[in-house]
Enzyme design. Structure first.
Site, mmCIF file in Angstrom:
data_model
loop_
_atom_site.group_PDB
_atom_site.id
_atom_site.type_symbol
_atom_site.label_atom_id
_atom_site.label_comp_id
_atom_site.label_asym_id
_atom_site.label_seq_id
_atom_site.Cartn_x
_atom_site.Cartn_y
_atom_site.Cartn_z
ATOM 1 N N HIS A 159 0.830 -1.201 0.000
ATOM 2 C CA HIS A 159 0.000 0.000 0.000
ATOM 3 C C HIS A 159 0.872 1.262 0.000
ATOM 4 O O HIS A 159 0.626 2.210 -0.767
ATOM 5 C CB HIS A 159 -0.902 0.028 1.242
ATOM 6 C CG HIS A 159 -2.202 -0.680 1.077
ATOM 7 N ND1 HIS A 159 -2.295 -2.046 1.118
ATOM 8 C CD2 HIS A 159 -3.470 -0.211 0.896
ATOM 9 C CE1 HIS A 159 -3.571 -2.403 0.963
ATOM 10 N NE2 HIS A 159 -4.298 -1.309 0.818
ATOM 11 N N HIS A 210 0.565 -2.985 9.386
ATOM 12 C CA HIS A 210 2.000 -2.866 9.140
ATOM 13 C C HIS A 210 2.664 -2.152 10.297
ATOM 14 O O HIS A 210 2.006 -1.429 11.060
ATOM 15 C CB HIS A 210 2.276 -2.094 7.844
ATOM 16 C CG HIS A 210 1.975 -2.860 6.604
ATOM 17 N ND1 HIS A 210 2.801 -3.861 6.142
ATOM 18 C CD2 HIS A 210 0.943 -2.796 5.731
ATOM 19 C CE1 HIS A 210 2.285 -4.372 5.027
ATOM 20 N NE2 HIS A 210 1.157 -3.738 4.767
#
Length: 563
Positions: A159, A210
């Site tokens: 991302h 993350h």
């Protein structure tokens, strides 16, 4: 590529039913999985050594990420970051990019494809090479609208790579022609792209998907890809479209070689699937651009193979009609070609297998082990089937229907939970008598203690104010405790860890079973899916850059042939 091997603990094994369809069996313990370090067995020594150097970073930053979540989480932000995460996915770009091609923004669209394909491939390449897990849950909540995202490894963040590369490229394009926009518009657009990139990156931290290390390296990768595109992108486009068929063959061959050398992961991770899909897109884009530039339907301005488009001449109605028509054609291609290929390719793959010319890949079932492929549902993370679109739109309209989960969601999560437990057990034994047996394990400490079992505290926690340091300690105690899928805003409590300080082999296997039973079992994947994705996505890309623009002209939705 590695030959097909037995599935790891907790992953489905495949048998052939009387009807010939592959059916998963109940998971069982593998004799070769008794050692606590799964990755030492599955990875080459150099990859495992590199992984062991980096895994402490994931463990160190987890309690601080949990503290961040605790301090800033609200229902509104949950919805915002879960919703906006879709703007950094491959699906969002794959739906919007064809429209850019059809509206004459070929240069921007092709550059975006190159950056996204490179970002997906290289981030997936590193993910499968290092097999680093996402930050542990618990203590983190994982907030997402995509169940498949949690199945991937964590490092680096795709991302972040996608968002930063696209944002930096767009900002540089704006700065290269500042006079094309009103000063206020010029400033607002730059601000919008900065906000987009920062929002996506921070959202990956907020959503617990993350860690800091993942998004920092992912962002650097995205910046590097943007710089490469800005420096060499136009040069490559002119080299391809202005060259002979040899130039085209070389570019396609390079893509296929990159797919061939993609590392084998230690777990059933879908990173390779996304890489194959975007490899197909790049192949289709190159073939379409090379051939379309030689037809009378394209223009060479601003770059060769640009679709003729002028909104004032075509009008909004025709523009809308050609967009809908083009999207329908793409979905029809996907809906017809995918089942056709899944039906016709297996016999060819069996012949290749008999001649020892097949290239088997771990976690993909060889064609000789099945006779038919059942209908595959929810199997594509890039472009969904047409039947899935209404549900996706419904989910976007109701972003509160997000998933908030606590506990391991993938094999990588489960193995990291087990590895962290073993590490803490060794620390406990070390604190008791100074001995650290390699196979020893750790037992839980009482909830609320402010230091871990060896009397240590997380690095840097002793520099924080006492209440915050206490929370960091408590989050560290939760790490490796497993968990279950939870509703929105579940109570954050640590589960009791099973086992004594030193486990017997049977206890260790039972502990593995307990953790893996929390996971959703991955579906069976078939060897022909790799080639199927290459062909289907190459076709989608070709339709975007050549097939549909020619159809628009033939159906009266274009501007007419002009040379």
């Amino acid at each position: 590529m590695c030959p097909q091997h037995d599935a790891p603990l907790g992953e489905p094994r495949v048998s052939t039913s009387a009807a010939g369809a592959a059916a998963p069996q109940e998971p069982r313990l593998d004799a070769g999985m008794k050692h606590h370090d799964h990755y030492a067995q599955q990875l080459p020594p150099w990859r495992n050594a590199l992984r062991q150097k980096l895994i402490p970073i994931v463990r160190w930053e987890t309690p601080y990420l949990a503290l961040l979540q605790e301090q800033v989480r609200t229902p509104a932000l949950d919805s915002y970051f879960a919703y906006t995460a879709n703007l950094g996915t491959h699906t969002f770009f794959m739906i919007t990019l064809p429209i850019l091609f059809w509206c004459g923004y070929t240069s921007v669209a092709r550059a975006t494809v190159h950056m996204l394909a490179s970002g997906v491939f290289w981030s997936g390449f590193v993910k499968d090479m290092l097999c680093l897990p996402r930050p542990l849950s618990p203590p983190l909540y994982r907030i997402t609208m995509s169940g498949s995202a949690a199945l991937e490894y964590g490092f680096p963040s795709t991302h972040s790579t996608n968002a930063v590369s696209v944002a930096l490229y767009a900002i540089q394009m704006l700065r290269s022609a500042p006079d094309q926009h009103h000063p206020n518009v010029y400033f607002a657009l730059q601000l919008l792209f900065y906000f987009y990139a920062i929002s996506i990156v921070l959202g990956r931290l907020y959503c617990g998907m993350h860690g800091f290390f993942d998004v920092v390296i992912g962002s650097f990768l995205g910046a590097l890809l943007a710089l490469c595109q800005l420096a060499f992108g136009d040069m490559f486009d002119f080299w391809l479209t202005g060259g002979t068929s040899l130039n085209l063959a070389v570019s396609v061959l390079v893509v296929l070689v990159l797919v061939r050398i993609h590392p084998e992961p230690a777990d059933d991770c879908p990173c390779f699937d996304d890489s194959v899909a975007f490899a197909g897109v790049v192949i289709g884009i190159q073939v379409g651009a090379w051939h379309f530039s030689r037809t009378s339907f394209s223009t060479d301005y601003p770059i060769p193979s640009t679709v003729l488009f002028n909104l004032n001449e075509i009008g909004l109605v025709k523009t809308a009609l050609r967009t809908v028509f083009g999207v329908v054609i793409i979905f029809l291609w996907r809906a017809t070609m995918k089942p056709a290929l899944l039906k016709t390719l297996p016999p060819m793959f069996r012949l290749l297998e008999q001649a020892r010319l097949n290239l088997p890949r771990a976690f993909f079932l060889n064609a000789s082990k099945y006779t038919i492929i059942p209908q595959l549902r929810g199997d594509d993370n890039v472009i969904p089937s047409a039947s899935e679109v209404p549900q996706m739109l419904k989910n976007l309209a109701h972003p509160r229907k997000r998933s908030v989960s606590v506990g391991p969601q993938s094999a990588a999560d489960a193995y990291e939970t087990l590895a962290y437990r073993n590490r803490r057990r060794r620390e406990s034994i070390s604190s008791l008598d100074g001995a650290v047996p390699e196979e020893a394990s750790w037992s839980p400490i009482a909830k609320g203690n402010e230091a871990n079992s060896s009397g240590q505290v997380p690095l840097g926690a002793d520099l924080l104010p006492t209440p915050i340091a206490s929370r960091v300690h408590s989050y560290e105690h939760m790490m490796g405790s497993g968990g279950t899928t939870a509703p929105i805003t579940p109570p954050m409590t640590a589960m009791d860890l099973p086992g004594d300080l030193v486990q017997s082999p049977l206890e260790a296997e039972n502990e593995k079973r307990q953790i893996f039973m929390l996971l959703t079992k991955p579906r069976v994947r078939y060897d022909v899916e790799v080639v199927t994705k290459l062909i289907v996505y190459a076709g989608i890309a070709w339709l975007a850059v050549e097939g549909n623009p020619i159809l628009f002209e033939l159906c009266g939705l274009g501007m007419g042939v002009r040379r």
